[in-house]
Design an enzyme around this catalytic site. Sequence first.
Site, PDB file in Angstrom:
ATOM      1  N   SER A 164       0.862  -0.927  -0.082  1.00 48.65           N
ATOM      2  CA  SER A 164       0.169  -0.222  -0.234  1.00 48.65           C
ATOM      3  C   SER A 164       1.271   0.922   0.010  1.00 48.65           C
ATOM      4  CB  SER A 164      -1.066   0.003   1.044  1.00 48.65           C
ATOM      5  OG  SER A 164      -1.731   1.270   1.226  1.00 48.65           O
ATOM      6  N   TYR A 177      -1.810  -0.804  10.733  1.00 44.55           N
ATOM      7  CA  TYR A 177      -1.784  -1.180   9.126  1.00 44.55           C
ATOM      8  C   TYR A 177      -0.920  -0.745   8.191  1.00 44.55           C
ATOM      9  CZ  TYR A 177      -3.065  -0.886   3.859  1.00 44.55           C
ATOM     10  OH  TYR A 177      -3.507  -1.360   3.085  1.00 44.55           O
ATOM     11  N   LYS A 181       2.103  -2.969   6.270  1.00 44.82           N
ATOM     12  CA  LYS A 181       2.798  -2.783   5.523  1.00 44.82           C
ATOM     13  C   LYS A 181       4.328  -2.073   4.777  1.00 44.82           C
ATOM     14  CE  LYS A 181      -1.256  -3.987   3.184  1.00 44.82           C
ATOM     15  NZ  LYS A 181      -1.583  -5.326   2.192  1.00 44.82           N
TER      16      LYS A 181
END
Length: 337
Positions: A164, A177, A181
Amino acid sequence: MRIPKRLILAAAVTALAARRQFVPRYGLTGRSVLVTGGSRGLGLALAAEFLKRGARVALLARDPAELERAAEQLGAGGRVHTVAGDVTREDDLQRALAEVTRVFGGLDVLVNNAGLIQSGPLANMTEADFRRIMEVNTFAPLRLTRLALPELRRRQGRVLLVSSVGGKVAVPHLAPYSVSKFALSGLGQALHAEFAQHGVNVTTVHPTVMRTGSPRQATVKGQHEKEYALFATVDNSPLISLDADVAARRMVDALVRGHAEAFVGGSALLLGYAQALAPQLTADVLALSTRLLPAPTASDQGVPGREAETFVTRHNPIKREAERTFNELGGEESGEE
């Protein structure tokens, strides 16, 4: 002797153009592909894109009913196979690889797409949140890729890691998150370097937010309704987010061309370059933007996005269309809660 920056830039552009011209593309016709998290959202869009290019696709996800709906939606006759399993369980991963070999005769392309996302203030995130998301977003791709390496090596295959832009720039209210990532992006670089000697190419993609209908599956913490409204609105804004079908096409293009890394979407590219060229300014802007986000609460309890819907999010036509298109409604009537 000091080399002018413009000369370095020109050489880099020339080398990139030469690589695109002379490095052969990886044909997908007849190839076998395993997509984790393939029953809905981006995984479903990626599966559809591989099918368009003549590949055979196996979908791995936890929910058998969801997998069945996805297979029906994709059609494609005998070119779609489903495997119910959890990417955090090694025995499920081994079974999925065995199934792909049994049904398709081998594995050519592994797509590590399955992932979790949590939205909310860092103050409301626990260490358990970080550990859980790392297990799904980072360790599961590592584990599955290593298990698949002998077969990928035998067939000179390829690996796609879906990271991402949040794996290059830490986005406020997405701390667990982003951490997972960032780790996945580093893993992708390591795998690309070390697997090249085996003839296995690894591509890591860094997409912007995409209209996949997936916010309803996210966990929201803090002020649930405000957090979800912000997350779902940004995720479905045509000015910021990218159509999932377009994103899938660009990701598969990056894999076919053998890129080590690729930003997907204009906003991802812009933010990635801003971080690389002006890290302090980018950090200051992000720190300032955090002041505009919903404040933490006394409770660390999280809820699924679908339980934090409001009138505004429930009746967002772009969001609802994405949810229907990418199998995010869990068998509910189209457009009905």
